[in-house]
Scaffold this active site. Structure first.
Site, short mmCIF file in Angstrom:
data_model
loop_
_atom_site.label_atom_id
_atom_site.label_comp_id
_atom_site.label_asym_id
_atom_site.label_seq_id
_atom_site.Cartn_x
_atom_site.Cartn_y
_atom_site.Cartn_z
N CYS A 112 -2.07 -14.66 -2.76
CA CYS A 112 -1.89 -15.05 -1.35
C CYS A 112 -2.09 -16.56 -1.21
O CYS A 112 -2.24 -17.06 -0.10
CB CYS A 112 -2.83 -14.28 -0.43
SG CYS A 112 -4.57 -14.56 -0.80
N ARG A 126 0.85 -1.20 0.00
CA ARG A 126 0.00 0.00 0.00
C ARG A 126 0.88 1.25 0.00
O ARG A 126 0.59 2.23 -0.70
CB ARG A 126 -0.95 -0.01 1.20
CG ARG A 126 -2.11 -0.97 1.02
CD ARG A 126 -3.22 -0.72 2.03
NE ARG A 126 -2.91 -1.24 3.35
CZ ARG A 126 -3.29 -2.43 3.79
NH1 ARG A 126 -4.00 -3.23 3.01
NH2 ARG A 126 -2.99 -2.82 5.01
N ASP A 133 -15.14 -4.16 -6.08
CA ASP A 133 -15.30 -5.32 -5.19
C ASP A 133 -16.75 -5.79 -5.30
O ASP A 133 -17.64 -5.02 -5.63
CB ASP A 133 -14.97 -4.93 -3.74
CG ASP A 133 -14.59 -6.13 -2.89
OD1 ASP A 133 -13.38 -6.29 -2.59
OD2 ASP A 133 -15.48 -6.94 -2.54
N ASP A 186 -5.42 -7.62 -6.31
CA ASP A 186 -5.15 -8.30 -5.03
C ASP A 186 -6.30 -9.26 -4.71
O ASP A 186 -7.09 -9.02 -3.79
CB ASP A 186 -5.00 -7.24 -3.93
CG ASP A 186 -4.63 -7.87 -2.59
OD1 ASP A 186 -4.05 -8.98 -2.59
OD2 ASP A 186 -4.93 -7.26 -1.55
N PHE A 198 -10.44 -5.88 -6.42
CA PHE A 198 -10.59 -6.62 -5.16
C PHE A 198 -10.22 -5.67 -4.01
O PHE A 198 -9.34 -5.95 -3.20
CB PHE A 198 -9.70 -7.88 -5.13
CG PHE A 198 -9.84 -8.78 -6.33
CD1 PHE A 198 -10.88 -9.69 -6.40
CD2 PHE A 198 -8.95 -8.71 -7.39
CE1 PHE A 198 -11.02 -10.54 -7.51
CE2 PHE A 198 -9.08 -9.54 -8.49
CZ PHE A 198 -10.11 -10.46 -8.55
N1 SAH Z 1 -6.80 -5.41 -1.34
C1 SAH Z 1 -7.51 -5.54 -0.08
C2 SAH Z 1 -7.76 -6.98 0.31
C3 SAH Z 1 -8.46 -7.82 -0.75
S1 SAH Z 1 -9.30 -9.20 -0.10
C4 SAH Z 1 -6.76 -4.76 1.01
O1 SAH Z 1 -5.63 -4.32 0.80
O2 SAH Z 1 -7.33 -4.59 2.08
C5 SAH Z 1 -10.17 -9.81 -1.45
C6 SAH Z 1 -11.46 -9.04 -1.81
O3 SAH Z 1 -11.92 -9.55 -3.05
C7 SAH Z 1 -12.62 -9.18 -0.86
O4 SAH Z 1 -13.04 -7.90 -0.43
C8 SAH Z 1 -13.75 -9.85 -1.67
O5 SAH Z 1 -15.04 -9.31 -1.39
C9 SAH Z 1 -13.35 -9.51 -3.07
N2 SAH Z 1 -13.76 -10.42 -4.16
C10 SAH Z 1 -13.67 -11.77 -4.19
N3 SAH Z 1 -14.02 -12.25 -5.42
C11 SAH Z 1 -14.34 -11.17 -6.18
C12 SAH Z 1 -14.74 -10.99 -7.54
N4 SAH Z 1 -14.89 -12.04 -8.35
N5 SAH Z 1 -14.96 -9.73 -7.97
C13 SAH Z 1 -14.82 -8.67 -7.15
N6 SAH Z 1 -14.42 -8.77 -5.87
C14 SAH Z 1 -14.19 -9.99 -5.38
#
Ligand code: SAH
Length: 401
Positions: free
Chosen positions: A345, A217, A255, A305, A233
């Site tokens: 991850c 970040r 998201d 992510d 995401f």
């Molecule tokens: N980048 C974030 C963490 C991401 S966690 C940070 O730094 O805090 C992964 C996220 O992906 C979750 O919020 C989940 O709701 C979302 N997600 C999962 N599958 C998805 C999809 N197909 N399209 C959009 N969002 C998705």
């Protein structure tokens, strides 16, 4: 042969001692030749090789594929409450430099990384959040809580042991206040003395936030001056907040979770950043990326992510296809000279495999790229030298040429 802890014995098949000798902490069920009768769930056991030589003490999980999790390789150590307490204290001491960077959200205990298999402790301001995922650690619940109370008398303790993986340990999901007050629905933790990230301790993912991405970040903040940024995401928008703070001209957070996007909106206001520069898009990332490619839109910076695509070896192939797909689309959306910050991850996808996936995605996208940095989980998510699985979050900063 002395039995320091008077514990029951688990004997391994011939030749299956090698990983324990190298101090990898997991004993899989297939490695076990025999186990004493009536070993209780989570009990401390003594693990020996087929010739009865001591290998380690470990926590016994009768229902899990990981049958024993090593907790000490020293035959003379007593596996008692004070060992757990001192391990917790050691773990916290290791994080001093992360805290002193101005971080109010910190992982204090990181499971195998701190020789406390199955225990996570995160601190968000005056809240400690514990998550227990092994039946061995579950037996030390009171010790864990009492140690934390002693070390942080002014903090409240909340439990988020509501992970699905507990079922594999024969444990029920559990969450709630353990000590002190109930957390507000959203709290904010300062990162690097700069940006405040929203955290929902009670209902957010994991223990409330993805602290592991802190380093990346910061990087996004540094790359964002005047940039148009796509944050895929986004969860509660951490990357987006750092982009805005770094002077992004435009940021799109994508998201599927409305709850997460709402928290992301409150984060913009809380940090006194300009909401006029932000969009919050509730959509499937795969679909949104395709739409933007079709429209011919380009960004200076794209962040990918995703959640863990590879949950098990059985779906690794499918997961790799998923990673390749989003990376192909992501790379097609980056302007020349711009950056793709891409992550995985999934512990099963190691850094070499991940780079290969992104390289294949670049071929598919007909773009050329250069890795300008390799990225990783921040240091409070400790990596154990003998246990590479603890290095789970890897990423690449690819400049598109
Ligand atoms: N980048 C974030 C963490 C991401 S966690 C940070 O730094 O805090 C992964 C996220 O992906 C979750 O919020 C989940 O709701 C979302 N997600 C999962 N599958 C998805 C999809 N197909 N399209 C959009 N969002 C998705």
């Amino acid at each position: 042969m002395s039995k320091t802890n008077n514990e029951k014995t688990v004997t391994l098949n011939e030749g299956r001692e090698k990983s324990l000798i190298r101090r990898h902490p997991w004993v899989f069920s297939k490695a076990v030749l025999k186990a004493d009768d009536d070993i209780k769930k989570g009990e401390t056991v003594r693990v020996v090789d087929s010739k009865n030589n001591f290998l380690c003490y470990g926590l016994y999980s009768p229902e899990s594929q990981i049958r024993v999790r090593a907790i000490s390789f020293d035959e003379n150590v007593k596996i008692k409450e004070d060992l757990i307490s001192s391990r917790i204290e050691d773990a916290i001491a290791l994080r001093a430099h992360v805290i002193s960077r101005g971080n109010d959200g910190v992982r204090l205990v990181s499971s195998e990384g701190d020789l406390l298999p199955g225990l996570i402790v995160d601190k968000y301001n005056e809240y400690l959040v514990i998550s227990i995922s092994s039946c061995g650690m579950e037996r030390f619940f009171d010790t864990i809580v009492n140690t934390l109370k002693k070390l942080y008398p002014d903090c409240s303790i909340y439990e988020r042991s509501d992970t699905k993986s507990r079922a594999k340990e024969g444990l029920k999901e559990r969450k709630g206040v353990v000590f002190g007050k109930e957390p507000e629905d959203t709290i904010y933790v300062k990162e690097e003395g700069s940006v405040s990230i929203p955290v929902d301790i009670k209902n957010g993912h994991k223990t409330g936030a993805y602290l592991d991405q802190r380093l990346s970040r910061i990087r996004v903040g540094a790359l964002s001056k005047g940039a148009e940024v796509l944050n895929c995401f986004s969860y509660t928008g951490g990357f987006g907040l750092w982009a805005l703070k770094g002077g992004a001209k435009k940021i799109e957070n994508v998201d599927v979770s409305e709850l997460a996007l709402n928290a992301a909106k409150t984060g913009v206001a809380f940090n006194h950043l300009d909401p006029g520069h932000c969009r919050f898009i509730k959509k499937d990332v795969f679909a949104y990326l395709r739409e933007q490619v079709e429209k011919g839109v380009k960004y200076d910076l794209v962040v990918l992510d995703p959640p863990k695509f590879a949950e098990s070896a059985a779906n690794l192939k499918k997961a790799c296809r998923g990673y390749q797909d989003i990376n192909r689309l992501g790379l097609m959306l980056v302007k020349k000279g711009g950056h793709l910050l891409t992550f995985s991850c999934s512990g099963l996808v190691d850094p070499a495999l991940f780079q290969k996936i992104v390289a294949d995605a670049a071929l598919d996208a007909h773009v050329d790229g250069r890795v300008v940095a390799t990225l990783r989980q921040d240091e409070d998510h400790v990596v154990s030298l003998p246990c590479p699985e603890t290095f789970y979050l890897k990423g690449l900063d690819v400049m598109v040429l």
